[in-house]
Design a protein around this motif. Structure first.
Motif: not given
Length: 86
Positions: A38-44, A5-8, A46-49
């Motif tokens: 915004a997160v520039p890239k979120l790899a498959l 995912l790009i620009d989350v 990968q999680t964000l909290t």
């Protein structure tokens, strides 16, 4: 399969019954809204909290709305979280 995912971008909107404060990860509060950079890239896989505190202002059944957008998906993915303020 899947894609990175790009620009989350994540935004939370608090109900009238609750005031937001102290967001994690450099989030910023503006009125009833909290936005995170915004997160520039979120790899498959990968999680964000993210966390944010809420202060109850008045009793009631309240709904926190969280919207997530990405470069490829500008229509938000929306999650509602219910809580009861006593």
């Amino acid at each position: 399969g899947g894609l990175d995912l790009i620009d989350v971008a994540v935004k939370a909107v608090f109900p009238d019954e609750v005031d937001p404060s102290a967001p994690s990860n450099n989030g910023s509060v503006s009125g009833k809204s909290v936005t995170w950079p915004a997160v520039p890239k979120l790899a498959l896989k990968q999680t964000l909290t993210y966390t944010v505190k809420g202060k109850g202002l008045r009793a009631g059944d309240a709904r926190l709305k969280v919207d997530v957008t990405t470069q490829a998906r500008q229509t938000p993915i929306t999650e509602l979280e219910s809580t009861t303020v006593y």
